[in-house]
Design a protein around this motif. Structure first.
Motif, PDB file in Angstrom:
ATOM      1  N   ASN A 156      84.478 -89.614 -20.350  1.00 41.33           N
ATOM      2  CA  ASN A 156      83.514 -88.720 -19.704  1.00 41.33           C
ATOM      3  C   ASN A 156      82.257 -88.544 -20.612  1.00 41.33           C
ATOM      4  O   ASN A 156      81.270 -88.618 -20.282  1.00 41.33           O
ATOM      5  N   GLN A 157      82.719 -88.022 -21.835  1.00 38.04           N
ATOM      6  CA  GLN A 157      81.895 -87.782 -22.977  1.00 38.04           C
ATOM      7  C   GLN A 157      80.656 -89.057 -23.290  1.00 38.04           C
ATOM      8  O   GLN A 157      79.666 -88.890 -23.095  1.00 38.04           O
ATOM      9  N   HIS A 217      78.786 -89.973 -20.122  1.00 37.85           N
ATOM     10  CA  HIS A 217      77.632 -88.942 -19.739  1.00 37.85           C
ATOM     11  C   HIS A 217      76.473 -89.160 -20.593  1.00 37.85           C
ATOM     12  O   HIS A 217      75.162 -89.109 -19.932  1.00 37.85           O
ATOM     13  N   SER A 265      81.323 -85.862 -14.560  1.00 46.76           N
ATOM     14  CA  SER A 265      81.904 -86.000 -15.833  1.00 46.76           C
ATOM     15  C   SER A 265      81.502 -84.772 -16.433  1.00 46.76           C
ATOM     16  O   SER A 265      82.268 -84.408 -17.616  1.00 46.76           O
ATOM     17  N   ALA A 313      84.219 -82.191 -15.710  1.00 45.10           N
ATOM     18  CA  ALA A 313      85.578 -82.676 -16.248  1.00 45.10           C
ATOM     19  C   ALA A 313      85.290 -82.297 -17.795  1.00 45.10           C
ATOM     20  O   ALA A 313      86.544 -81.881 -18.288  1.00 45.10           O
TER      21      ALA A 313
END
Lengths: 727, 164
Positions: free
Chosen positions: A170-171, A174, A311, A314
């Motif tokens: 996600n990081q 993103h 994301s 999340a």
């Protein structure tokens, strides 16, 4: 401090507008198909760049009783409104060359009508329009704060597009998606806001007027119609009546001109104001009208926004979950052990927390809190600081005030401390904040360091345990850290079968070929982690990928636990290991020439790279060994690569072969042009082998770059042109 | 049994009568070009409704509607009282809104026998969140007026009519 403001605003803005942004993105996705589907209609049969206005007007007036208007839309479709012979009025698309009807006017499909209404006013008319306009502005702010956050993380705007370090899915995405989607999103939001301002009459009034033009001879006789192409025209209004005062009105991209219907003179023109043009381009950019490609970009941007929301939340959820785990059993003034943590993403906290639990389990009074909550502690004897480092050596979000607080807070008693810093060697400022904390505490009279600062790379549990062991033995404690408390990505262990193993060569070195039991993705340069039985520490071997199998080169050391373990293994034996990706040492993707430098077993990953590289890349191999015989075990692979021309040239240095020791760096020094040209042209050098060799090679490279390129070798290491994996 | 015959005749007679009247009286219509020039106001495009009013001042027919988003129609109050109940099909006589300073030319059809009979043409205008003008332009349907220029009072600067 600043980072937290940006992140806080980024998040707050996002939370407050999510619902509307989701709605606008979904309808935006639907609406992106409107210009695409319109564009697919076959009404642009003639290239209107080649048709003059005079031509079309001529055929229209011949074909129809009376012409009222002519429109050219963004797709290059030409429509006209005319009176037919039977006195009926009709509007349709025409072929601008012949004036013939080629199709009925496209009607807006109900789905697009519905989506448009929802997209711009949520079916709430003016209220809805205001909300959407406002949300568009919020999204603009979110994008701006996002840009700032990326710049901070990457270490400045100049490094905006440099590589992002992957921590988790996600990081990573993103940021990666953010870097590229930000531009279209900024355009969407700015144009959206602009269009809203226009709807609410908040833009300056359009005061443009028709201004008379003094007639010039060359303007007569409908010259303007002959010289103007249809593609420049937006709309033509034909004279309302045969009255001389009724003119042709031609709307061009930036002005409207009036043309006398008999003399063909330009009578007057009205220039569009800046704001009218602004509205025009805002609409085009916001809707993607007339451009297939831009519509597609807008479509992707809408998907990107949805992905950001997903994301982003999340990540936030994960972060808050990690943070909510703190539950203190004792108050700050009851505890003997104070654990302070500085954590940006929460992973450092999980280490601190496991340590806290271990202390409590050992019947000790402990208290855990943020570094920012630092204050005086009445009974404290020990302070243990766990801290990560953020971005360019900055403090994590909950540790920003700590260093200031150390100086302003008075402790009653003297306290022992130990700092354990978490970081990743992939970052330039590895553990920098931890070092600052350590240094600041050292300066305080009442604080005494019991251990030097301890650094943990990439959340390595082993490195952490080493510190725990050192610290607890100092305090005569037996601490049990539970690995399950620490959420670190587990390595995927699997069983490997030994396919082949060479005999040991003169240097006691051998090659092992292993086959993974599962379908496994890996590349040459990745690491094989082997933990021999009854051992806690793993050993890493740089591997080659040859036909889906793993090849590694091992030198047996007399007392080497792992090398002996591998030495004693036989064909068809099985062993447990895991493959760790080592992205920094993969063969570069876009490169014309690569120089590979290795000594001893460092050759292993290169054997795979030479085997798979793209046909056009030139590869030069430098290898250093002890004697000529040292090369024997690798000879088969190297000869094959030379034969297949995947290896362009091969240079060797055998240190023991002659009286004067010749090392690989000496051979490198004899090829300054090859080295300098490779670096100058943006190509790559890869180094694998012992640290001693690495130092020697760097020295040699530095000499060459200084002499030939007037630059230090560090520059090329920094921009990843020189990659290394040395041990 | 004369009565029975008559009783039978009645429905037949009624049928003939209805049949006769159901043939809509055939009326000649003529097209007129109609140019609307807007004032230089700012904001959304204006909704313009052109209607035919009978001599009593009641709505008789909708001639043209500029503005195709029907969620705004009830802002044109007077006309909506008529159209909202009647719900005549106006799809064929609908065009896009026009903004401040712009011009539009549309074609409207008017029954020939309404000319010079005391009928009126009304132009109603409304702009989202701005004013509503019940009779921005209103004039008597005379053979003189249908080829003239009439000044507007609200969003319309003037209207020009022209028989085709």
């Amino acid at each position: 401090m600043t980072i937290s403001i940006w992140r806080y605003s980024h998040l707050t803005l996002a939370i407050s507008s999510t619902l509307f942004i989701v709605l606008a993105s979904i309808t935006g996705i639907i609406l992106a198909f409107e210009p695409i589907s319109n564009k697919l209609n076959p009404y642009d049969i003639v290239n209107i760049d080649n048709v003059s206005v005079a031509e079309t007007i001529d055929v229209l007036q011949k074909n129809y009783d009376e012409v009222i208007t002519l429109d050219v839309d963004e797709n290059g479709f030409v429509a006209t409104n005319v009176f037919l012979e039977n006195g009926e009025n009709a509007t349709f698309y025409i072929n601008p060359k012949t004036g013939e009807k080629i199709g009925d006017i496209l009607e807006k499909k109900p789905i697009f009508e519905f989506a448009t209404s929802l997209h711009r006013s949520l079916f709430l008319k003016s209220t809805g329009r205001f909300i959407i306009g406002f949300v568009s502005f919020l999204l603009f702010l979110i994008a701006i704060t996002g840009i700032i956050l990326i710049a901070k993380r990457q270490g400045g705007f100049s490094k905006f597009f440099t590589k992002v370090i992957k921590e988790n899915f996600n990081q990573y995405y993103h940021i990666v998606v953010g870097k590229y989607a930000l531009i279209p999103i900024l355009i969407i939001t700015i144009t959206g806001v602009y269009l809203s301002l226009e709807k609410f009459s908040l833009l300056p009034k359009d005061k443009s007027k028709h201004i008379e033009i003094l007639s010039e001879a060359k303007n007569t006789d409908f010259n303007i119609f002959k010289t103007t192409k249809l593609s420049e025209v937006e709309k033509i209004e034909f004279p309302f009546s045969t009255d001389e005062e009724d003119y042709y009105y031609i709307k061009l991209a930036d002005k409207e001109i009036a043309v006398h219907q008999i003399t063909g003179q330009i009578i007057s023109e009205k220039k569009d104001s800046f704001f009218t043009l602004g509205s025009y381009y805002s609409l085009l950019l916001h809707t993607g009208k007339g451009s297939f490609l831009w519509s597609l970009i807008l479509l992707l941007a809408c998907f990107a926004i949805l992905f950001f929301i997903f994301s982003g939340f999340a990540m936030t959820l994960k972060r808050t979950q990690k943070k909510s785990k703190i539950k203190n059993k004792f108050t700050k003034d009851e505890a003997e052990f104070i654990i302070l943590f500085g954590s940006e993403t929460g992973s450092t906290l999980s280490f601190a927390n496991s340590f806290y639990k271990a202390l409590i389990a050992a019947k000790k009074t402990a208290f855990i809190t943020d570094l920012n909550n630092f204050t005086s502690y009445k009974k404290a004897k020990n302070i243990i600081v766990f801290t990560a480092t953020y971005g360019e050596g900055d403090a994590p979000i909950n540790a920003t005030k700590f260093i200031k607080k150390i100086n302003t807070t008075n402790q009653h008693q003297s306290i022992n401390f130990s700092v354990i810093a978490f970081g990743s060697k992939e970052y330039k400022h590895y553990c920098k904040f931890g070092m600052q904390v350590h240094a600041s505490l050292l300066l305080q009279e009442k604080f005494k360091a019991v251990l030097p600062i301890h650094k943990v790379n990439n959340q390595s549990f082993i490195e952490f345990e080493q510190w725990v062991l050192a610290w607890s033995s100092l305090h005569n404690l037996d601490l049990n850290i539970s690995k399950e408390d620490i959420k670190i990505p587990k390595e995927k262990e699997q069983i490997f079968t030994v396919l082949n193993k060479t005999k040991n060569n003169i240097d006691d070195t051998f090659l092992i070929e292993l086959k993974p039991s599962r379908k496994t993705k890996f590349k040459s340069g990745d690491l094989l982690s082997i933990t021999p039985k009854d051992e806690t520490r793993n050993r890493l071997y740089s591997v080659a990928k040859i036909n889906k199998t793993i090849l590694l080169s091992v030198k047996r050391h007399e007392f080497g636990f792992c090398s002996n373990f591998l030495n004693n293994i036989d064909i068809n034996d099985k062993l447990v290991a895991s493959i760790q990706p080592n992205k920094n040492f993969h063969f570069p993707k876009k490169t014309q020439e690569v120089i590979l430098i290795a000594n001893g077993t460092g050759l292993a990953p290169f054997l795979g790279m030479m085997n798979t590289k793209k046909s056009k890349t030139k590869i030069h191999l430098f290898w250093g060994g002890r004697t000529k015989e040292s090369l024997d075990i690798y000879k088969k692979q190297i000869d094959l690569s030379l034969k297949n021309k995947t290896l362009t040239s091969f240079y060797t240095a055998f240190s023991q072969a002659q009286k004067n020791k010749v090392y690989i760096q000496d051979v490198i020094l004899s090829k300054p042009e090859l080295i300098a040209n490779t670096l100058k042209n943006g190509n790559h050098i890869m180094i694998c082998g012992s640290l001693n060799m690495y130092k020697g090679v760097l020295k040699a490279l530095n000499k060459i770059t200084k002499e030939q390129l007037n630059s230090t070798v560090d520059k090329f290491i920094e921009n990843n042109q020189i990659k290394s994996d040395c041990y | 049994m004369k009565l029975k015959k008559i009783l039978l005749l009645i429905p037949a007679f009624l049928l003939v009568i209805t049949a006769l009247f159901s043939f809509k009286k055939y009326t000649e219509t003529s097209p007129y070009k109609c140019m609307i020039q807007m004032r230089n106001y700012t904001g959304e495009g204006a909704y313009v409704v052109i209607s035919l009013l009978n001599p009593k001042g009641e709505y008789e027919e909708t001639l043209y509607v500029q503005g195709d988003d029907d969620e705004w129609y009830f802002d044109i109050t007077e006309w909506w009282n008529f159209q909202g109940k009647k719900r005549a099909d106006i799809d064929a006589i609908t065009g896009a809104t026009i903004s401040g300073g712009e011009r539009s030319i549309s074609v409207i059809r008017i029954d020939n026998d309404k000319l010079d009979k005391g009928y009126k043409i009304r132009f109603e205008t409304a702009v989202e969140d701005q004013d509503y003008h019940k009779d921005d332009v209103e004039f008597e349907l005379t053979s003189e007026n249908v080829k003239s220029k009439i000044e507007g009072k609200g969003f319309i600067r003037y209207v020009r009519m022209m028989p085709q």
